[in-house]
Enzyme design. Structure first.
Site, short mmCIF file in Angstrom:
data_model
loop_
_atom_site.label_atom_id
_atom_site.label_comp_id
_atom_site.label_asym_id
_atom_site.label_seq_id
_atom_site.Cartn_x
_atom_site.Cartn_y
_atom_site.Cartn_z
CE LYS A 127 -0.80 0.37 5.01
NZ LYS A 127 -1.82 0.48 6.08
CG ASP A 128 4.10 2.06 2.57
OD1 ASP A 128 3.02 2.52 2.99
OD2 ASP A 128 5.00 1.63 3.31
NE ARG A 142 1.43 4.13 13.78
CZ ARG A 142 0.98 3.26 12.88
NH1 ARG A 142 -0.27 3.35 12.44
NH2 ARG A 142 1.77 2.32 12.41
NE ARG A 177 -8.80 3.13 4.91
CZ ARG A 177 -8.47 2.25 5.83
NH1 ARG A 177 -9.37 1.80 6.67
NH2 ARG A 177 -7.22 1.82 5.96
NE ARG A 178 -6.24 2.46 9.20
CZ ARG A 178 -4.96 2.16 9.11
NH1 ARG A 178 -4.04 3.07 9.44
NH2 ARG A 178 -4.58 0.97 8.71
#
Length: 315
Positions: A81-82, A153, A129-130
């Site tokens: 996805k990167d 995180r 998106r999140r």
């Protein structure tokens, strides 16, 4: 001139330096035979600036590709996805191993689910998106922009500074699983209701276009055709919509018998609206998977996706 891999020498595998990147690259590289892992720090790893203002997810990729082109490494491993959707000159995507869990996970201090978080809870994510999905499900939440490695995180859940502490964090289940920390997830979101980023959970392995046939054969042995075609379909939607990292778009494809079912969603950035398209078609080749993405993207545009979210394919 590119350095050549000497017979019998360990394969030099390039990866980002984060704990997650090292874990996932080591796991797949072990399938190649003897290897040496070479960590490379990218611009995206050095900065805490939001990805959208840095030029998107490609900031994680360019340093690895530079190392591949100049012969410092023989192969590079990415989170799929990167990767930018455009091909890279002089570099071939040669394998996509079997995908890990594609779902998003919620981590909270007390193990509670999204529905049970208190009114106005602070939930962290660096993904548009999140953010849109969170606000769609819970408009009362305060969604906090957050970046960094998984440890950084997760640490924000327990930060001593009240202004930095968050009540929940959404991140990829695959990342937690690869780090042996899936047990810290309070909830795993069902893909039917909460589709994720195109190619989430999948890895992409690249070599130079002039790589020796023996090396290409060695690497391509780990390719999983079903995962590759699903990722091609998902990322094809992103490409056809000309959507950058600031566009809240989700896509997930899965085999249903001999067919590939592709679900793609476009969200309003504030979570106030959503368009979802589901199409199923035979997809036993990469070209068929790409064609399916074309049809899904076209339907999204016909239904007004470009008016809902920032897309480049408005026409």
């Amino acid at each position: 001139m590119n350095a050549l891999l000497k017979p019998g020498a360990p394969l030099r595998v390039g990866t980002r330096a984060s704990a997650l990147a090292v874990a996932q690259s080591s796991a797949v590289a072990a399938r190649f035979g003897p290897f040496e892992l070479i960590t490379i720090t990218s611009e995206g790893d050095r900065s805490s600036t939001p990805l959208a203002s840095m030029g998107g997810t490609g900031v994680f990729v360019s340093a690895l590709r530079d190392a591949l082109r100049d012969g410092r490494v023989d192969v590079i491993v990415h989170s799929f996805k990167d990767l930018p959707t455009a091909p890279a000159d002089g570099i071939d995507l040669i394998a996509v191993p079997e995908r890990a869990d594609a779902r998003d996970a919620l981590a909270t201090r007390d193990g509670i689910t999204l529905a049970r978080l208190p009114h106005g809870a602070r939930v962290g994510t660096g993904s548009p998106r999140r953010r849109a999905q969170l606000l769609s499900a819970r408009p009362d939440l305060e969604v906090v922009g957050i970046r960094g490695n998984v440890d950084t995180r997760l640490g924000r859940l327990y930060d001593a500074d009240d202004d930095r502490r968050i009540d929940g964090l959404v991140l990829a289940a695959a990342g937690l699983e690869r780090l042996g920390r899936l047990g810290e997830a309070s909830e795993l979101f069902d893909l039917a209701a909460w589709p994720t980023a195109p190619a989430q959970g999948a890895l992409a392995i690249e070599v130079r276009s002039d790589a020796a046939p023996a090396l290409r054969e060695r690497i391509s042995a780990v390719d999983d055709p079903s995962t590759r075609r699903a990722a091609i379909a998902e990322r094809g939607v992103l490409s056809r919509l000309e959507a950058g990292c600031s566009a809240p778009i989700a896509a997930h494809a899965a085999l249903r018998g001999a067919d590939l079912a592709l679900t793609a969603s476009v969200f309003a950035p504030d979570g106030s609206g959503e368009l979802t398209v589901v199409q199923t078609a035979p997809a036993d080749t990469d070209a068929a998977a790409s064609d399916l993405a074309d049809h899904v993207a076209a339907e999204l545009l016909d239904r007004g996706a470009a008016q809902l979210a920032p897309l480049g394919a408005a026409g």
